[in-house]
Design a protein around this motif. Structure first.
Motif, PDB file in Angstrom:
ATOM      1  N   GLU A 117       0.898  -1.095   0.037  1.00 50.81           N
ATOM      2  CA  GLU A 117      -0.101  -0.015   0.085  1.00 50.81           C
ATOM      3  C   GLU A 117       1.012   1.238  -0.012  1.00 50.81           C
ATOM      4  O   GLU A 117       0.641   2.230  -0.702  1.00 50.81           O
ATOM      5  CB  GLU A 117      -0.909  -0.057   1.241  1.00 50.81           C
ATOM      6  CG  GLU A 117      -1.981   1.166   1.239  1.00 50.81           C
ATOM      7  CD  GLU A 117      -2.986   0.815   2.471  1.00 50.81           C
ATOM      8  OE1 GLU A 117      -3.164   1.924   3.182  1.00 50.81           O
ATOM      9  OE2 GLU A 117      -3.356  -0.166   2.744  1.00 50.81           O
ATOM     10  N   VAL A 118       2.066   1.344   0.909  1.00 54.20           N
ATOM     11  CA  VAL A 118       3.118   2.453   0.623  1.00 54.20           C
ATOM     12  C   VAL A 118       3.452   2.711  -0.715  1.00 54.20           C
ATOM     13  O   VAL A 118       3.489   3.617  -0.973  1.00 54.20           O
ATOM     14  CB  VAL A 118       3.869   2.458   1.994  1.00 54.20           C
ATOM     15  CG1 VAL A 118       5.012   3.083   1.720  1.00 54.20           C
ATOM     16  CG2 VAL A 118       3.329   2.366   3.236  1.00 54.20           C
ATOM     17  N   LEU A 119       3.759   1.505  -1.434  1.00 46.99           N
ATOM     18  CA  LEU A 119       4.446   1.545  -2.481  1.00 46.99           C
ATOM     19  C   LEU A 119       3.297   1.845  -3.601  1.00 46.99           C
ATOM     20  O   LEU A 119       3.619   2.013  -4.778  1.00 46.99           O
ATOM     21  CB  LEU A 119       5.229   0.459  -3.068  1.00 46.99           C
ATOM     22  CG  LEU A 119       6.529   0.130  -2.099  1.00 46.99           C
ATOM     23  CD1 LEU A 119       6.854  -1.317  -2.392  1.00 46.99           C
ATOM     24  CD2 LEU A 119       7.447   1.181  -2.413  1.00 46.99           C
ATOM     25  N   GLY A 120       1.989   1.798  -3.264  1.00 46.72           N
ATOM     26  CA  GLY A 120       1.176   2.230  -4.139  1.00 46.72           C
ATOM     27  C   GLY A 120       0.778   0.878  -5.247  1.00 46.72           C
ATOM     28  O   GLY A 120       0.185   1.148  -6.240  1.00 46.72           O
ATOM     29  N   LEU A 121       0.888  -0.278  -4.718  1.00 50.09           N
ATOM     30  CA  LEU A 121       0.657  -1.276  -5.554  1.00 50.09           C
ATOM     31  C   LEU A 121      -0.484  -2.224  -5.096  1.00 50.09           C
ATOM     32  O   LEU A 121      -1.026  -2.017  -3.994  1.00 50.09           O
ATOM     33  CB  LEU A 121       1.973  -2.349  -5.502  1.00 50.09           C
ATOM     34  CG  LEU A 121       3.233  -1.691  -6.134  1.00 50.09           C
ATOM     35  CD1 LEU A 121       4.589  -2.698  -5.864  1.00 50.09           C
ATOM     36  CD2 LEU A 121       3.029  -1.475  -7.716  1.00 50.09           C
ATOM     37  N   ASP A 122      -0.940  -2.976  -5.918  1.00 51.72           N
ATOM     38  CA  ASP A 122      -2.090  -3.914  -5.557  1.00 51.72           C
ATOM     39  C   ASP A 122      -1.639  -5.095  -5.033  1.00 51.72           C
ATOM     40  O   ASP A 122      -0.303  -5.403  -4.993  1.00 51.72           O
ATOM     41  CB  ASP A 122      -2.498  -4.732  -6.801  1.00 51.72           C
ATOM     42  CG  ASP A 122      -3.256  -3.475  -7.811  1.00 51.72           C
ATOM     43  OD1 ASP A 122      -4.023  -2.794  -7.009  1.00 51.72           O
ATOM     44  OD2 ASP A 122      -3.317  -3.766  -8.963  1.00 51.72           O
ATOM     45  N   PRO A 123      -2.438  -5.819  -4.155  1.00 55.87           N
ATOM     46  CA  PRO A 123      -2.168  -6.926  -3.139  1.00 55.87           C
ATOM     47  C   PRO A 123      -1.310  -8.091  -4.017  1.00 55.87           C
ATOM     48  O   PRO A 123      -0.501  -8.874  -3.556  1.00 55.87           O
ATOM     49  CB  PRO A 123      -3.098  -7.356  -2.592  1.00 55.87           C
ATOM     50  CG  PRO A 123      -4.152  -6.141  -2.463  1.00 55.87           C
ATOM     51  CD  PRO A 123      -3.778  -5.432  -3.840  1.00 55.87           C
ATOM     52  N   ASP A 124      -1.483  -8.323  -5.098  1.00 58.25           N
ATOM     53  CA  ASP A 124      -1.156  -9.575  -6.096  1.00 58.25           C
ATOM     54  C   ASP A 124       0.228  -9.117  -6.983  1.00 58.25           C
ATOM     55  O   ASP A 124       0.304  -9.735  -7.737  1.00 58.25           O
ATOM     56  CB  ASP A 124      -2.141 -10.197  -6.733  1.00 58.25           C
ATOM     57  CG  ASP A 124      -2.889  -9.422  -7.623  1.00 58.25           C
ATOM     58  OD1 ASP A 124      -2.686  -7.905  -7.540  1.00 58.25           O
ATOM     59  OD2 ASP A 124      -3.789  -9.539  -8.427  1.00 58.25           O
ATOM     60  N   ALA A 125       0.572  -7.914  -6.547  1.00 54.85           N
ATOM     61  CA  ALA A 125       1.993  -7.495  -7.361  1.00 54.85           C
ATOM     62  C   ALA A 125       2.999  -8.306  -7.057  1.00 54.85           C
ATOM     63  O   ALA A 125       3.289  -8.980  -6.232  1.00 54.85           O
ATOM     64  CB  ALA A 125       2.353  -5.948  -6.974  1.00 54.85           C
ATOM     65  N   ASP A 126       3.791  -8.527  -8.364  1.00 54.38           N
ATOM     66  CA  ASP A 126       4.936  -9.530  -8.176  1.00 54.38           C
ATOM     67  C   ASP A 126       6.264  -8.455  -7.765  1.00 54.38           C
ATOM     68  O   ASP A 126       6.177  -7.279  -7.789  1.00 54.38           O
ATOM     69  CB  ASP A 126       5.272 -10.106  -9.525  1.00 54.38           C
ATOM     70  CG  ASP A 126       5.616  -9.100 -10.466  1.00 54.38           C
ATOM     71  OD1 ASP A 126       5.342  -7.937 -10.492  1.00 54.38           O
ATOM     72  OD2 ASP A 126       6.189  -9.614 -11.743  1.00 54.38           O
ATOM     73  N   PHE A 127       7.193  -9.257  -7.495  1.00 53.56           N
ATOM     74  CA  PHE A 127       8.451  -8.555  -7.081  1.00 53.56           C
ATOM     75  C   PHE A 127       9.051  -7.549  -8.033  1.00 53.56           C
ATOM     76  O   PHE A 127       9.722  -6.561  -7.389  1.00 53.56           O
ATOM     77  CB  PHE A 127       9.556  -9.510  -6.458  1.00 53.56           C
ATOM     78  CG  PHE A 127      10.534  -8.923  -5.441  1.00 53.56           C
ATOM     79  CD1 PHE A 127      10.276  -8.232  -4.144  1.00 53.56           C
ATOM     80  CD2 PHE A 127      11.857  -8.872  -5.899  1.00 53.56           C
ATOM     81  CE1 PHE A 127      11.108  -7.573  -3.506  1.00 53.56           C
ATOM     82  CE2 PHE A 127      12.886  -8.209  -5.270  1.00 53.56           C
ATOM     83  CZ  PHE A 127      12.334  -7.491  -3.740  1.00 53.56           C
TER      84      PHE A 127
END
Length: 177
Positions: A117-127
């Motif tokens: 969330e801090v990085l502004g990504l979805d929960p299923d984002a890859d590395f």
């Protein structure tokens, strides 16, 4: 003609079942209207209520997807309940291979979800997406780019911690896998 009194129990093998009868076993159907699947996944009807719905796996996942078990609780009570839930339900994490949950299905910890969330990504984002987002956002608020800006330095520290949490989790996954 005489009536036969011979039973089916003589000799070996027995000619009838070992159970008490041949009645059909009762099967609970999914409580979702129109579903004919077996309903063996209990789901609470409301918070702090012992009544349960019984869904098939597909509909249980759909029902639980938007459920917030900690809604309306203060922070301390929510943390206490979360600790209890983790202790009681630790064995269910092994069932994540069934893939009937969406994102937030237990494969990521709460800390990882906060970091995403801090990085502004979805929960299923890859590395790879994590690395890209971290680099992009860190360049904007790096202390060398914005010297003397305390808010930027604080944001940079949050990004650093978030990246470290996600990097450590990725290393654990690679090590297990």
């Amino acid at each position: 003609m005489a009536r036969s009194t011979r039973s089916n129990d003589w000799g070996f093998p027995r000619w009838r079942g070992y159970g008490s009868g041949r009645d059909a076993a009762p099967v609970r159907l999914c409580d979702r209207a129109g579903c004919e699947e077996r309903g063996d996944c209990p789901a609470p009807k409301s918070p702090n209520n012992p009544d349960r719905w019984y869904f098939c796996e597909k509909h249980a996942a759909e029902y639980n997807q938007g459920w917030n078990y900690f809604e309306g609780l203060d922070k301390e009570e929510a943390e206490r309940r979360e600790a209890e839930e983790r202790g009681e339900a630790a064995g269910f994490r092994q069932a994540s291979w069934a893939e009937w949950g969406g994102s937030g299905d237990g494969t990521r910890s709460r800390d990882e979800l906060r970091a995403l969330e801090v990085l502004g990504l979805d929960p299923d984002a890859d590395f790879e997406a994590v690395k890209k987002a971290w680099r992009t956002r860190a360049k904007e608020v790096h202390p060398d780019v914005r010297p003397g800006d305390k808010a930027a330095a604080e944001q940079f520290q949050k990004l650093q911690v978030s990246y470290e949490v996600l990097r450590a989790a990725e290393e654990r996954r690679e090590w297990k896998g």
